[in-house]
Each structure stands twice: as structure tokens, then as C-alpha cells.
Design a protein around this motif. Structure first.
Motif, PDB file in Angstrom:
ATOM      1  N   LYS A  56     -13.050 -24.510 115.594  1.00  0.00           N
ATOM      2  CA  LYS A  56     -13.941 -24.256 116.714  1.00  0.00           C
ATOM      3  C   LYS A  56     -14.850 -23.091 116.362  1.00  0.00           C
ATOM      4  CE  LYS A  56     -13.950 -23.228 121.673  1.00  0.00           C
ATOM      5  NZ  LYS A  56     -13.121 -22.909 122.862  1.00  0.00           N
ATOM      6  N   GLU A  57     -16.143 -23.280 116.527  1.00  0.00           N
ATOM      7  CA  GLU A  57     -17.097 -22.220 116.229  1.00  0.00           C
ATOM      8  C   GLU A  57     -16.963 -21.094 117.245  1.00  0.00           C
ATOM      9  OE1 GLU A  57     -21.017 -23.708 115.979  1.00  0.00           O
ATOM     10  OE2 GLU A  57     -20.615 -25.051 114.282  1.00  0.00           O
ATOM     11  N   ARG A  58     -17.109 -19.878 116.750  1.00  0.00           N
ATOM     12  CA  ARG A  58     -16.981 -18.729 117.641  1.00  0.00           C
ATOM     13  C   ARG A  58     -18.188 -18.643 118.575  1.00  0.00           C
ATOM     14  NH1 ARG A  58     -19.745 -13.996 116.383  1.00  0.00           N
ATOM     15  NH2 ARG A  58     -21.006 -14.059 114.478  1.00  0.00           N
ATOM     16  N   LYS A  59     -17.980 -17.984 119.679  1.00  0.00           N
ATOM     17  CA  LYS A  59     -19.023 -17.830 120.687  1.00  0.00           C
ATOM     18  C   LYS A  59     -19.941 -16.685 120.295  1.00  0.00           C
ATOM     19  CE  LYS A  59     -19.039 -16.388 125.447  1.00  0.00           C
ATOM     20  NZ  LYS A  59     -18.240 -16.301 126.673  1.00  0.00           N
ATOM     21  N   ARG A  60     -21.192 -16.984 119.988  1.00  0.00           N
ATOM     22  CA  ARG A  60     -22.174 -15.982 119.553  1.00  0.00           C
ATOM     23  C   ARG A  60     -22.991 -15.570 120.772  1.00  0.00           C
ATOM     24  NH1 ARG A  60     -25.979 -17.425 116.237  1.00  0.00           N
ATOM     25  NH2 ARG A  60     -25.965 -15.608 114.888  1.00  0.00           N
ATOM     26  N   VAL A  61     -22.780 -14.336 121.204  1.00  0.00           N
ATOM     27  CA  VAL A  61     -23.462 -13.831 122.395  1.00  0.00           C
ATOM     28  C   VAL A  61     -24.528 -12.825 121.976  1.00  0.00           C
ATOM     29  CG1 VAL A  61     -21.467 -14.212 123.866  1.00  0.00           C
ATOM     30  CG2 VAL A  61     -21.716 -12.029 122.697  1.00  0.00           C
ATOM     31  N   GLY A  62     -25.438 -12.583 122.901  1.00  0.00           N
ATOM     32  CA  GLY A  62     -26.494 -11.602 122.642  1.00  0.00           C
ATOM     33  C   GLY A  62     -27.503 -12.062 121.611  1.00  0.00           C
ATOM     34  N   ARG A  63     -27.806 -13.351 121.574  1.00  0.00           N
ATOM     35  CA  ARG A  63     -28.745 -13.886 120.583  1.00  0.00           C
ATOM     36  C   ARG A  63     -29.950 -14.547 121.273  1.00  0.00           C
ATOM     37  NH1 ARG A  63     -25.967 -11.059 118.213  1.00  0.00           N
ATOM     38  NH2 ARG A  63     -25.000 -11.327 116.169  1.00  0.00           N
ATOM     39  N   GLY A  64     -30.404 -13.986 122.382  1.00  0.00           N
ATOM     40  CA  GLY A  64     -31.605 -14.492 123.037  1.00  0.00           C
ATOM     41  C   GLY A  64     -31.304 -15.334 124.254  1.00  0.00           C
ATOM     42  N   PRO A  65     -32.311 -15.497 125.146  1.00  0.00           N
ATOM     43  CA  PRO A  65     -32.089 -16.232 126.401  1.00  0.00           C
ATOM     44  C   PRO A  65     -31.954 -17.733 126.210  1.00  0.00           C
ATOM     45  CG  PRO A  65     -34.388 -15.593 126.202  1.00  0.00           C
ATOM     46  CD  PRO A  65     -33.687 -14.951 125.053  1.00  0.00           C
ATOM     47  N   GLY A  66     -32.392 -18.281 125.072  1.00  0.00           N
ATOM     48  CA  GLY A  66     -32.315 -19.723 124.890  1.00  0.00           C
ATOM     49  C   GLY A  66     -30.890 -20.248 124.849  1.00  0.00           C
ATOM     50  N   GLY A  68     -28.434 -19.056 126.645  1.00  0.00           N
ATOM     51  CA  GLY A  68     -27.750 -18.831 127.911  1.00  0.00           C
ATOM     52  C   GLY A  68     -26.725 -17.728 127.853  1.00  0.00           C
ATOM     53  N   MET A  69     -26.560 -17.113 126.690  1.00  0.00           N
ATOM     54  CA  MET A  69     -25.577 -16.032 126.521  1.00  0.00           C
ATOM     55  C   MET A  69     -26.242 -14.820 125.894  1.00  0.00           C
ATOM     56  SD  MET A  69     -22.209 -18.166 125.301  1.00  0.00           S
ATOM     57  CE  MET A  69     -23.093 -19.037 123.998  1.00  0.00           C
ATOM     58  N   GLY A  70     -27.501 -14.569 126.225  1.00  0.00           N
ATOM     59  CA  GLY A  70     -28.213 -13.427 125.692  1.00  0.00           C
ATOM     60  C   GLY A  70     -28.214 -12.267 126.656  1.00  0.00           C
ATOM     61  N   LYS A  71     -28.909 -11.212 126.298  1.00  0.00           N
ATOM     62  CA  LYS A  71     -29.060 -10.013 127.123  1.00  0.00           C
ATOM     63  C   LYS A  71     -27.732  -9.400 127.514  1.00  0.00           C
ATOM     64  CE  LYS A  71     -31.642  -8.188 131.063  1.00  0.00           C
ATOM     65  NZ  LYS A  71     -30.825  -8.083 132.264  1.00  0.00           N
TER      66      LYS A  71
END
Length: 260
Positions: A56-66, A68-71
């Protein structure tokens, strides 16, 4: 099961048709089954893949608004749960008096006052004597805990050393040693080999000055044992340094007289 394990084994030297021919007589496979199994290609290492869903690929957060998990990285705006750190502890009850404070504590235990001693077996002492890392001083003075620490047989000294009798059958080197405590079997084995044991109490400051005398401008005096430990060091069976027999031996040695 045996057919599957042989077919899926990537290290077999036989091809699948040849393997089926060799197993035909023992397994009694009919012709349609032989035809279907013969059409299955041989499984090799480059054909092996992971099961679906095993990786399972890890959850990459903070990588832009596209994504849905950015900012705010799925943490939301402000609040305790958005801050870095572990958050409230497990016993936190929202600010009310926790359960551990609502109920009284009664009783007593001596676990907080126990002596944390390093254990040392006779087989380890004999091993270090055989390797040459531990030697009896030429002047006949006893091996102290400072010598044990410097030799490496004890890596981190706590509040003293207790000598145990494990490996007494391999002990052959006579030596004199001074430790905090010693078992009866260890005392008997050392004296049977021609050595001697003295158990001596060291408080925290005295033990530190014994192991690291270079850190003290003036060496502190060794404190007497507390009342609860005094009976142990007054008993000659434990070879206590305050017993009359040990005191007499030390005085005769200072005067240069032979030990009786």
C-alpha cells in the motif's frame, strides 16, 4: 497440494510436461487433466508478483491542493489535534480529575529502595583470566570493582557487584576479590581454588570515587552500611568486611604478621 507446490517451485530443474510424465503413474491423472496442466507455462522468478493489496502506498500530504491533502495536511485549522507532538496522554479525561487522582493510594513497597547490583559469574572471571584481560595484582591486594570495570567484564556499574557461583567447576585461578555481595557457592569455589572473598559496602559517592578517583581532589570517606544491611556485613559467613575475623586478618596484614 503436492502438484501445486512442485509447479510453483521456481527452482525445479524439470519442465512442467516432463514433471507430469514422471508423476503420471503415481498420481493416476486422466488425459484431459494432463492436457490442461501441460498447457500451463512454467513459473519462474520473473513471473512472481505480490498479491493484490499486499503493498500500500503511503499517504503523501502537503503536496498541493490538487490531491485534497495539501496545506493543512488533513489536520484542519488550529486546535490541539493540528499541533505537532503526541497530543494528550492516555489517562487524560478532558480536564476533569483523572481516575488516578480520584482514588487514594495505600500500602507500601520496598521496590523503590532495592539495590541494583551487577551480577558476575565465576565462569566469566575465569574466561577473562585465561584471555589475560584480568590479572591478580602482584602485591596481593584484592581485585576491586574498579579493576572489573577497567577490564571490561562490567560495562556499566550500577550500585555494586554481586558474585554468583555459576561455572564454579571451571574455576582454577586463585585470586582475591572485593565485591558488594557474594553467594555462598561463589565463596566456597573461590576459597577452594586458593583465593579469598571480602564483601564491602560502598555508598554512591564512595563507589564513584573508587571507580573514578581522578574526578576527586580529596577522596571521600566510605560510609558505614545502613542499619538494614549491617547484619549482612557483620556475618563472617558472607565474608563481611565488618566481621571480627576479616578485621583481624586485615590488621595482621598491616602489621606484616602471618595469618593464623
Amino acid at each position: 497440494w503436492r502438484i501445486r507446490s512442485r509447479i510453483l517451485c521456481p527452482f525445479t530443474a524439470l519442465t512442467l510436461p516432463a514433471m507430469l510424465q514422471s508423476l503420471k503413474g503415481s498420481l493416476k491423472l486422466n488425459k484431459p487433466t494432463m492436457m490442461r496442466l501441460s498447457s500451463v507455462p512454467r513459473v519462474t522468478l520473473n513471473d512472481l508478483i505480490n498479491n493484490p493489496g499486499s503493498n500500500k502506498e503511503r499517504k503523501r500530504v502537503g503536496r498541493g491542493p490538487g490531491s485534497g491533502m495539501g496545506k493543512t495536511s488533513t489536520r484542519g485549522h488550529k486546535g490541539q489535534k493540528s499541533r505537532s507532538g503526541s497530543g494528550p496522554h492516555r489517562a487524560f479525561e478532558g480536564g476533569q480529575t483523572p481516575l488516578t487522582k480520584r482514588f487514594p493510594k495505600r500500602g507500601f513497597t520496598n521496590a523503590n529502595f532495592r539495590m541494583r547490583l551487577n551480577t558476575l559469574n565465576l565462569k566469566d572471571l575465569q574466561l577473562y583470566f585465561d584471555m589475560g584481560r584480568l590479572q591478580q595484582p602482584e602485591d596481593g591486594s584484592p581485585i576491586t570493582m574498579k579493576t572489573l570495570v577497567r577490564s571490561g567484564i562490567i560495562s556499566r556499574l550500577r550500585e555494586g557487584v554481586k558474585l554468583l557461583g555459576a561455572g564454579s567447576e571451571v574455576l582454577s585461578t586463585p585470586f582475591n576479590i572485593e565485591v558488594t555481595r557474594a553467594s555462598m557457592s561463589a565463596i566456597e569455589a573461590i576459597e577452594r581454588a586458593g583465593g579469598s572473598v571480602v564483601t564491602k559496602h560502598y555508598n554512591t559517592l564512595a563507589l564513584r570515587s573508587l571507580v573514578h578517583p581522578e574526578k576527586f581532589l580529596v577522596q571521600p570517606k566510605v560510609a558505614h552500611p545502613p542499619p538494614r544491611l549491617m547484619p549482612y556485613y557483620l556475618d563472617y559467613r558472607n565474608r563481611g568486611f565488618l566481621s571480627p575475623e576479616i578485621q583481624l586478618k586485615q590488621q595482621l596484614k598491616k602489621l606484616g604478621l602471618p595469618d593464623r
